[in-house]
Design a protein around this motif. Structure first.
Motif, PDB file in Angstrom:
ATOM      1  N   ARG A 134     -45.870  61.550 108.766  1.00  0.00           N
ATOM      2  CA  ARG A 134     -45.953  60.292 109.517  1.00  0.00           C
ATOM      3  C   ARG A 134     -44.595  59.940 110.122  1.00  0.00           C
ATOM      4  O   ARG A 134     -44.504  59.539 111.287  1.00  0.00           O
ATOM      5  CB  ARG A 134     -46.441  59.165 108.629  1.00  0.00           C
ATOM      6  N   LEU A 176     -47.571  63.683 103.481  1.00  0.00           N
ATOM      7  CA  LEU A 176     -48.118  62.849 104.538  1.00  0.00           C
ATOM      8  C   LEU A 176     -47.117  61.787 104.986  1.00  0.00           C
ATOM      9  O   LEU A 176     -47.053  61.450 106.176  1.00  0.00           O
ATOM     10  CB  LEU A 176     -49.425  62.211 104.091  1.00  0.00           C
ATOM     11  N   ARG A 232     -54.008  67.497 109.108  1.00  0.00           N
ATOM     12  CA  ARG A 232     -52.742  67.369 108.365  1.00  0.00           C
ATOM     13  C   ARG A 232     -53.002  66.952 106.921  1.00  0.00           C
ATOM     14  O   ARG A 232     -52.373  67.463 105.997  1.00  0.00           O
ATOM     15  CB  ARG A 232     -51.854  66.353 109.069  1.00  0.00           C
ATOM     16  N   VAL A 233     -53.962  66.054 106.721  1.00  0.00           N
ATOM     17  CA  VAL A 233     -54.323  65.618 105.365  1.00  0.00           C
ATOM     18  C   VAL A 233     -54.881  66.798 104.576  1.00  0.00           C
ATOM     19  O   VAL A 233     -54.479  67.037 103.422  1.00  0.00           O
ATOM     20  CB  VAL A 233     -55.347  64.457 105.408  1.00  0.00           C
ATOM     21  N   ALA A 245     -49.118  65.502  97.899  1.00  0.00           N
ATOM     22  CA  ALA A 245     -49.833  65.253  99.156  1.00  0.00           C
ATOM     23  C   ALA A 245     -49.336  63.960  99.802  1.00  0.00           C
ATOM     24  O   ALA A 245     -49.112  63.917 101.021  1.00  0.00           O
ATOM     25  CB  ALA A 245     -51.333  65.197  98.912  1.00  0.00           C
ATOM     26  N   TRP A 282     -54.761  64.346 112.509  1.00  0.00           N
ATOM     27  CA  TRP A 282     -54.302  63.753 111.249  1.00  0.00           C
ATOM     28  C   TRP A 282     -55.164  64.240 110.078  1.00  0.00           C
ATOM     29  O   TRP A 282     -54.642  64.520 108.999  1.00  0.00           O
ATOM     30  CB  TRP A 282     -54.293  62.236 111.326  1.00  0.00           C
ATOM     31  N   GLN A 283     -56.465  64.334 110.281  1.00  0.00           N
ATOM     32  CA  GLN A 283     -57.336  64.832 109.212  1.00  0.00           C
ATOM     33  C   GLN A 283     -56.990  66.272 108.854  1.00  0.00           C
ATOM     34  O   GLN A 283     -57.030  66.662 107.679  1.00  0.00           O
ATOM     35  CB  GLN A 283     -58.814  64.709 109.608  1.00  0.00           C
ATOM     36  N   GLU A 307     -53.222  68.438 101.223  1.00  0.00           N
ATOM     37  CA  GLU A 307     -53.974  68.551  99.966  1.00  0.00           C
ATOM     38  C   GLU A 307     -54.039  69.999  99.496  1.00  0.00           C
ATOM     39  O   GLU A 307     -53.905  70.277  98.296  1.00  0.00           O
ATOM     40  CB  GLU A 307     -55.373  67.968 100.147  1.00  0.00           C
TER      41      GLU A 307
END
Length: 106
Positions: free
Chosen positions: A57, A53, A18-19, A49, A15-16, A23
């Motif tokens: 999700r 996300l 993906r973040v 962003a 997930w990080q 960004e």
């Protein structure tokens, strides 16, 4: 138990990533809009962003739901196959027992 922790850590790291990707893509998108002020660019980046996300999700939730349904389907099929195998094994044993009894009676 350690498998659950490993899965959680892996999920967190994915997930990080993906973040960070969202960004980066937001910065690239807003960077092409040269006429934006700094505040406008930051707002566009934030919204881009956030939208990315939100979509990611939703994709993950859809995939997780499909995994759950597949698991239930496979468990049902496995139980049916196991019942069949036990039934065949019992039928074969009963057949051999009957055959042995008939041979002994002769």
């Amino acid at each position: 138990m350690s498998g659950d922790l490993g899965n959680e850590v892996e999920g967190y790291l994915l997930w990080q990533a993906r973040v960070a990707e969202a960004e980066q893509r937001a910065r690239e998108f807003a960077g092409s809009l040269e006429w934006l002020t700094t505040a406008q660019r930051e707002e566009v980046e934030r919204r881009y962003a956030a939208d990315s996300l939100l979509r990611a999700r939703a994709d993950l939730e859809r995939i997780a739901a499909r995994c759950v349904s597949l698991r239930a389907e496979y468990e049902q099929r496995y139980a049916e196959l196991r019942r069949r195998c036990v039934g065949v094994a019992l039928a074969v044993c009963a057949g051999f027992t009957t055959l042995a009894a008939l041979l002994l009676a002769l």
